[in-house]
Structures are given as structure tokens and as C-alpha cells.
Write an enzyme that holds these catalytic residues in place. Structure first.
Site: not given
Ligand code: AKB
Length: 314
Positions: A35-36, A140, A144, A12-13, A50, A9
Site C-alpha cells: 500500500d502507499i 467511481y 468501474k 484498506g477495508q 505507489d 491496496g
Molecule cells: C461505495 O459505496 O462506493 C462502495 C461500493 C458499493 O462500491 N462501497
């Protein structure tokens, strides 16, 4: 340093800057980024991968003799709410693939990012402690939090050397963030310089913990390189630099661009932000492996504006 790392990955940022940092640190021959697909030029070898294909990840790890994996592939909070099944599949499957590679001793070390998204409305919002209630409300955040539990379980059960940080919102000028709730704190700089105004998707008083990318990258590598006995937490470490509201950030930007204007139009991301901490207590990371931030809000702002002025040739 005798190590060979794979960044998954990498475009990304975080990945873009981590790849550059690790390439400078270990040499291009010791860093593989994947990355992909490739969007940006690479300072080392780029491999299209992948990350949900266990066999492909395994083959790459073996072929390149990788000992440390930085797994950054993930769907963030705002996009995750729109595609919950895809977010869960991507965030969890990639983690299991890497945890299993470590369990089977194909790699020695795994870095996997967690987030302040593990916290929720029942968490103390101010100076959120390392050990506290975690009842996340986003897919998300749930991924996590579950990921943190799995990391700790693989460590306790199989001795997997996994390390993780609960990142706050990350601010950077190199690659744009994608699909997070804290993205406004990056977009605002681009719009301030290009248009002189910004429409913010969070309300003026929404305080969130944030960090400048150079601090986040340094923390990531410091934790990954720390002696194993210093890394006493194998779920995720709280990490902090500074906190601000959109109103406070706008005021700081106005010190450089006095005519800058901001309007507020909160959308669905407001609710996500309202359930996250306003500030973080990172004393455990400071104590265990010596973490210390370098950038304050004013320093971050000056540096962001300087670099973006160069990018936009202003
Ligand atoms: C988000 O905003 O989803 C991320 C984070 C805080 O993990 N930047």
C-alpha cells in the site's frame, strides 16, 4: 497451493481481511501486501508501493516472483465525486498497469474489484440482472464500468486471465471503509456501541444490497481460484447476500441494543444511493462458479456487535 500473490491496496477495508485470509491459506512466505503506507501490522511481508508507478509495480512483481495480483487500490464513490480527476487517474491507471503486466505475461492472473456502482438510474432496481443497462452517474461508477469493459477486452484480445466481482456494500469490523456511499452500514455499529445513537447520511427507506466481509472475501478467493473455463464472464460478476434500508438495519441493531436511536440527515450521498440497485440477481455467479452466501442480515448483525463489543471492551 503453488502460488505467490501480491495484494495492492492491502491496508484498506477489503485488503486488510484479504491479506489475513490469504496468509492463512497460502502461508506468509507466499503473500506480499503493499500500500502507499503501512497503517496496520502485517501478517506477511509489507512493501510500500505507489500503485500508479508502473516501474515500481513491475520491479516488485519480478523481485517477488508474483503470479497473481489482487488490485484493490481505488477511490470510492463519495470521495470520487469530490476529486473526479484523481479518482479517474487512480482507478484507471492502476488497472492498466496490472492488465499490461498480465498481457506481457509477467503475472498469470489478476483480480480486480468492480461494484454495484456500474449501475445507474436506467438499470432495473430490483433484482438487477447480470446483463442489463449500465449508465453510471458517479466518477467511481464510470471508472468501474470502463474498467470492466477493458478487462473483457484484454481477455478477449490477449487472453489475460482477469476476474472481477461487482461488490455490494461491504460490512466489516476490522478496518474502516473509506469514502463510500454504503459506509453508513459500518459507521452505524461503531456509533451504536459507543454513543447509543447515529445520524445517518441516507434516508430511512434507502434500500441497498450489502454483504458481510467474510462472504465477500470467500467469494473473491473462490472466483480467483476457480478453473478458468468456469469463469465465463470477464467483466464483473453480480454478487448478492442481503438488502436492507437504514430503518431495517436500525431495527436489527435494536434487538441487541434496545435503546439505540437513529436520526436521518441525508446529504449528497443520497443521490448516489438512489441511482444504485436495491437488490441484485447473482444467479449467474451461482451457476458458473458455485457462489453461495452464508451470512444473513441477523447473523451479520450479531457477529458485528460481538466483535465490536470485544474491540471496545464493553
Ligand atoms: C461505495 O459505496 O462506493 C462502495 C461500493 C458499493 O462500491 N462501497
Amino acid at each position: 497451493m503453488d502460488t505467490k500473490v501480491l495484494i495492492i491496496g492491502s491496508q484498506g477495508q477489503i485488503g486488510t481481511e484479504l491479506t489475513a485470509y490469504l496468509t492463512a491459506r497460502y502461508g506468509a512466505a507466499n503473500v506480499i501486501e503493499s500500500d502507499i503506507q503501512q497503517k496496520n501490522p502485517s501478517p506477511c511481508t509489507f512493501v510500500a508501493l505507489d500503485a500508479t508507478d508502473k516501474n515500481a509495480v513491475y520491479e516488485l512483481v519480478k523481485k517477488e516472483n508474483i503470479d497473481t495480483v489482487y488490485l484493490l487500490a481505488a477511490m470510492l464513490s463519495a470521495t470520487g465525486e469530490k476529486f473526479p480527476d484523481k479518482a479517474w487517474a487512480l482507478n484507471m491507471n492502476t488497472l492498466f498497469i496490472c492488465l499490461d503486466l498480465a498481457k506481457e505475461k509477467h503475472i498469470k492472473k489478476l483480480y480486480w474489484p468492480s461494484s454495484i456502482a456500474v449501475f445507474g438510474p436506467t438499470t432495473p432496481r430490483v433484482l438487477t440482472p447480470q446483463f442489463t443497462v449500465c449508465e453510471p452517474t458517479t466518477v467511481y461508477g464510470i471508472s468501474k464500468q470502463a474498467g470492466e469493459r477493458w478487462c473483457e477486452w484484454y481477455h478477449n484480445k490477449f487472453g489475460v486471465d482477469v476476474r472481477s466481482i461487482r461488490y455490494p456494500g461491504l460490512i466489516s469490523y476490522t478496518a474502516p471503509p473509506g469514502g463510500g456511499t454504503t459506509d453508513y452500514a459500518v459507521d452505524i455499529f461503531h456509533k451504536a456501541l459507543q454513543q447509543g445513537s447515529y445520524e445517518c447520511f441516507l434516508g430511512p427507506q434507502t434500500e441497498l444490497p450489502m454483504m458481510y466481509m467474510p462472504d465477500a472475501i470467500r467469494a473473491t478467493v473462490e472466483l480467483t481460484e476457480a478453473e478458468a473455463d468456469k469463469v465465463k464472464i470477464r467483466s464483473g460478476y453480480n454478487l448478492a447476500a442481503f438488502s436492507f434500508t437504514p430503518e431495517q438495519l436500525a431495527a436489527e441493531i435494536r434487538k441487541h441494543i434496545p435503546t439505540f436511536e437513529i436520526q436521518y440527515k441525508p446529504d449528497f450521498r443520497q443521490q448516489i444511493a438512489d441511482n444504485w440497485p436495491a437488490s441484485i440477481d447473482d444467479s449467474v455467479a451461482r451457476e458458473h462458479w458455485g457462489w453461495k452466501p452464508e451470512y444473513s442480515l441477523p447473523q451479520m448483525c450479531s457477529d458485528m456487535i460481538l466483535h465490536l463489543q470485544e474491540q471496545y471492551a464493553l
